[in-house]
Design a protein around this motif. Structure first.
Motif, short mmCIF file in Angstrom:
data_model
loop_
_atom_site.label_atom_id
_atom_site.label_comp_id
_atom_site.label_asym_id
_atom_site.label_seq_id
_atom_site.Cartn_x
_atom_site.Cartn_y
_atom_site.Cartn_z
N SER A 36 95.53 -56.37 -11.61
CA SER A 36 96.49 -55.92 -10.70
C SER A 36 96.15 -56.58 -9.31
CB SER A 36 96.45 -54.33 -10.41
OG SER A 36 95.18 -54.17 -9.72
N PHE A 37 97.18 -56.63 -8.42
CA PHE A 37 96.54 -57.27 -7.06
C PHE A 37 95.59 -56.07 -6.27
CE2 PHE A 37 97.52 -56.35 -2.39
CZ PHE A 37 96.80 -57.31 -1.98
N PRO A 38 95.51 -54.83 -6.31
CA PRO A 38 94.36 -54.09 -5.96
C PRO A 38 93.10 -54.25 -6.51
CG PRO A 38 96.33 -52.58 -6.00
CD PRO A 38 96.55 -53.95 -6.52
N GLY A 39 93.18 -54.75 -7.91
CA GLY A 39 91.95 -55.02 -8.72
C GLY A 39 91.38 -56.33 -8.23
N LYS A 40 92.41 -57.30 -8.05
CA LYS A 40 92.19 -58.77 -7.42
C LYS A 40 91.33 -58.54 -6.15
CE LYS A 40 95.49 -61.31 -9.90
NZ LYS A 40 96.28 -60.44 -10.55
N LEU A 41 92.17 -57.82 -5.15
CA LEU A 41 91.41 -57.72 -3.79
C LEU A 41 89.95 -56.77 -4.03
CD1 LEU A 41 91.83 -57.77 -0.69
CD2 LEU A 41 92.87 -55.72 -0.90
N THR A 42 89.94 -55.77 -4.56
CA THR A 42 88.44 -55.28 -4.75
C THR A 42 87.56 -56.23 -5.09
OG1 THR A 42 89.74 -53.17 -5.33
CG2 THR A 42 87.39 -53.32 -5.76
N ALA A 43 87.89 -57.10 -6.15
CA ALA A 43 86.99 -58.14 -6.88
C ALA A 43 86.29 -58.94 -5.73
CB ALA A 43 87.18 -58.55 -8.17
N TYR A 44 87.51 -59.31 -4.93
CA TYR A 44 87.32 -60.33 -3.83
C TYR A 44 86.43 -59.91 -2.81
CZ TYR A 44 88.76 -63.81 -0.24
OH TYR A 44 88.78 -64.88 0.92
N LEU A 45 86.73 -58.63 -2.25
CA LEU A 45 85.89 -58.08 -1.08
C LEU A 45 84.51 -57.87 -1.86
CD1 LEU A 45 88.60 -55.58 0.20
CD2 LEU A 45 87.58 -57.98 1.13
N TYR A 46 84.36 -57.59 -3.15
CA TYR A 46 82.86 -57.32 -3.65
C TYR A 46 82.06 -58.60 -3.44
CZ TYR A 46 78.85 -55.82 -6.37
OH TYR A 46 77.92 -55.50 -6.95
N HIS A 47 83.10 -59.91 -3.99
CA HIS A 47 82.26 -61.15 -3.87
C HIS A 47 81.83 -61.56 -2.33
CE1 HIS A 47 81.12 -65.15 -5.72
NE2 HIS A 47 81.75 -65.53 -4.55
N ARG A 48 82.66 -61.07 -1.47
CA ARG A 48 82.34 -61.52 -0.12
C ARG A 48 81.31 -60.60 0.21
NH1 ARG A 48 85.26 -64.04 3.93
NH2 ARG A 48 84.82 -62.96 6.22
N PHE A 49 81.25 -59.24 -0.03
CA PHE A 49 80.13 -58.36 0.36
C PHE A 49 78.88 -59.02 -0.23
CE2 PHE A 49 77.24 -54.88 -1.30
CZ PHE A 49 77.28 -54.04 -0.08
N CYS A 50 78.74 -59.08 -1.54
CA CYS A 50 77.42 -59.88 -1.92
C CYS A 50 77.03 -61.17 -1.39
CB CYS A 50 77.78 -60.13 -3.54
SG CYS A 50 77.98 -58.41 -4.38
N HIS A 51 78.25 -62.02 -1.13
CA HIS A 51 77.78 -63.22 -0.60
C HIS A 51 77.05 -63.34 0.79
CE1 HIS A 51 77.99 -67.78 0.05
NE2 HIS A 51 78.45 -67.44 1.12
N PHE A 52 77.53 -62.31 1.67
CA PHE A 52 77.23 -62.08 2.95
C PHE A 52 76.21 -60.90 3.13
CE2 PHE A 52 81.41 -64.47 3.77
CZ PHE A 52 80.67 -65.35 4.64
N LYS A 53 75.74 -60.38 2.04
CA LYS A 53 74.59 -59.44 2.03
C LYS A 53 75.09 -58.29 2.82
CE LYS A 53 70.88 -62.83 0.97
NZ LYS A 53 71.87 -63.95 0.71
N GLY A 54 76.32 -57.85 2.63
CA GLY A 54 76.56 -56.51 3.43
C GLY A 54 76.83 -56.59 4.70
N ASP A 55 76.94 -57.87 5.41
CA ASP A 55 76.99 -58.02 6.87
C ASP A 55 78.40 -57.47 7.10
OD1 ASP A 55 77.40 -58.65 9.47
OD2 ASP A 55 76.99 -61.06 9.00
N PRO A 56 78.26 -56.15 7.96
CA PRO A 56 79.07 -55.48 8.47
C PRO A 56 80.20 -56.46 9.33
CG PRO A 56 77.48 -54.85 9.76
CD PRO A 56 76.92 -55.90 8.66
#
Length: 515
Positions: A154-174
């Motif tokens: 799903s699109f929400p699924g893709k977006l959630t995975a995308y944002l999680y990858h960003r979170f991990c890459h930037f080490k949770g930078d707010p």
């Protein structure tokens, strides 16, 4: 004939003088990731980013993700993200046409072939905005979705995975959260998308820190979009290619009118200065009045007039507006019933209604009633019924045109046959097929079975229609005078046909009694 691409744009090709063709902005960085590559986004959001770039007010481009397994990404990449947009409509009473090569898209990605390429975009700090239009069915919760899928379904699924990858890459930078602006045509689209991503993050067992970051570092905005986009002009494509001098498989068309209402904090006006660029974009802290205005006047006029016009043998919206009786019906409905029933600034409503009727007259927008009648039952509930009930509450009488439109919709489903979602009915011009929810089709058939041919048969039909609490949310037979009014209109249509019944309503002698 050469194809449109950046080589053509950068060379010495002689473009026609009525086409705006600027330089290829290959130096601009990608700043937006967009889920959806269809006609609407390219004629709406991507066109807006192009206008900003022309004025030096954004200096960024859009990378586009194909939301479904089949799409236009291959063609988009073949043309280096370029396409021709033709906008047509009335402006200050004059018919205007604008032709322009849009250069705001950098490239397209197919997540079904290379999901990792999409995730790499999440690692780019410059890409901090998400745009989407994956149709109304795109923002849905899919219990079978999975973050381990490549890509999630799903699109929400893709977006959630995308944002999680960003979170991990930037080490949770707010500070690395994203601005997320969905354009799907559902109420509170941003709120719904956020709720589904949070639900998926929880069900997928993603860390609590990510769920907190998802909730607090990212901004999901609610929006309302409005522009009619017919898309690829198939019937005139050959003529347009001959004039343009090149082939463009992504040729797109739309109306001049555009409106984007975005519910979000005022500081975002500087980040995305659409208003400053002269675009009809409204930043607001509450888009409810704008949605109510659009749903009741534009969508409500469509839904209320569709069956009346179609059963009268009028096939398009433009023909209906210019028809002496149907056009008057539509105007009376808007100005004498919808606007008086709506608790918003009357000046704003009158101005918008005038714009709507002008847009309906656009000769380049061929909007067929048969397509508008898709899922017409649920549309009546959301777009028309609230106005009807508000009118009764304010005026203490039954609105004639809004009620007649319900009778016309019921008449549409008389004596036909159903097959799944398809309904085959009859009008004077011959058989027709429209689609609706199978439950709705079964309801209309059951309603007409209440007519046993007795003197009170049509009243039984009216009472059955209004008594469907599962559909309407209440027993509408309790609205004083509504059953009698609907019965009278149904009788007029059944006995004399749509044209005669409409004439009677316009003359003010329609059947039924006031509340």
């Amino acid at each position: 004939m050469p194809a449109l691409n950046k080589t053509l744009l950068a060379g010495d090709f002689s473009f026609p003088p009525d086409l705006e063709a600027g330089p290829y902005p290959g130096h601009l960085p990608e700043r937006v990731i967009q889920f959806g590559e269809g006609n609407f986004l390219r004629a709406f959001v991507d066109w807006m980013f192009h206008q900003l770039n022309k004025k030096g007010m954004f200096q960024g481009r859009v990378v586009v993700v194909q939301p479904l397994a089949r799409g236009l990404i291959d063609k988009l990449n073949q043309q280096d993200g370029l396409y021709t947009l033709i906008l047509r409509g009335y402006q200050d009473g004059q018919m205007i046409e604008k032709r322009e090569i849009i250069t705001s898209i950098s490239r397209g990605l197919n997540p079904y072939e290379d999901w990792q390429a999409v995730l790499r975009c999440a690692e780019d700090p410059k890409i901090d905005t998400v745009i989407s239009n994956t149709t109304e069915a795109g923002i849905i919760y899919d219990p079978e979705d999975s973050i381990t899928a490549a890509p999630p379904r799903s699109f929400p699924g893709k977006l959630t995975a995308y944002l999680y990858h960003r979170f991990c890459h930037f080490k949770g930078d707010p500070n690395k959260g994203m601005l997320i602006i969905p354009c799907e045509l559902i109420d509170r689209n941003g709120d719904n998308l956020k709720a589904i991503t949070l639900r998926l993050a929880g069900e997928w067992g993603l860390p609590g820190e990510f769920q907190q970051w998802l909730k607090e570092a990212n901004l999901f905005l609610n929006t309302l979009v409005d522009r009619v986009v017919p898309g690829y002009p198939r019937e005139e494509a050959g003529k347009l290619y001959a004039h343009l001098g090149y082939q463009d498989d992504l040729l797109d068309t739309g109306e001049l009118f555009h409106l984007w209402v975005i519910e979000g904090p005022g500081y975002l006006k500087k980040k995305l200065p659409f208003e400053e660029a002269g675009l009809n974009v409204i930043w607001t802290d509450d888009l409810t009045p704008y949605r109510t205005r659009k749903v009741r006047i534009l969508n409500g006029a469509h839904t209320s007039t569709a069956a009346v016009a179609f059963l009268s043998g009028v096939d398009t919206v433009r023909e209906a507006v210019e028809h002496p009786r149907i056009g008057r019906f539509m105007e009376d409905l808007i100005f004498k019933e919808v606007i008086p029933a709506t608790d918003l600034d009357k000046g704003m409503l009158m101005e918008f209604a005038g714009e709507v009727l002008q847009r309906f007259r656009n000769p380049y927008i061929v909007h067929r009633w048969q397509s508008i009648l898709l899922n017409t039952t649920s549309k009546y509930k959301t777009r028309v019924l609230p106005t009807l009930l508000d009118y009764v509450a304010k005026k203490k009488e039954i609105p004639e045109k809004l009620t007649f439109s319900l009778a016309a919709m019921a008449a549409l489903f008389k004596d036909g046959k159903t097959n799944g979602r398809q309904y085959q009915g009859q009008r004077q011009q011959g058989d027709f097929i429209i689609e609706d929810d199978p439950e709705a089709l079964a309801f209309w058939q059951a309603a007409w079975r209440q007519n046993k041919g007795t003197p009170g048969g049509v009243r039984e039909v009216a009472a059955y229609i209004l008594g469907n609490t599962g559909l309407w949310g209440q027993d509408l037979n309790t609205v004083p005078g509504l059953t009698e009014k609907l019965e009278g209109y149904l009788q007029d249509i059944v006995s004399g046909g749509m044209a005669a019944a409409l004439e009677k309503v316009l003359a003010g002698s329609g059947a039924g009694n006031p509340a």
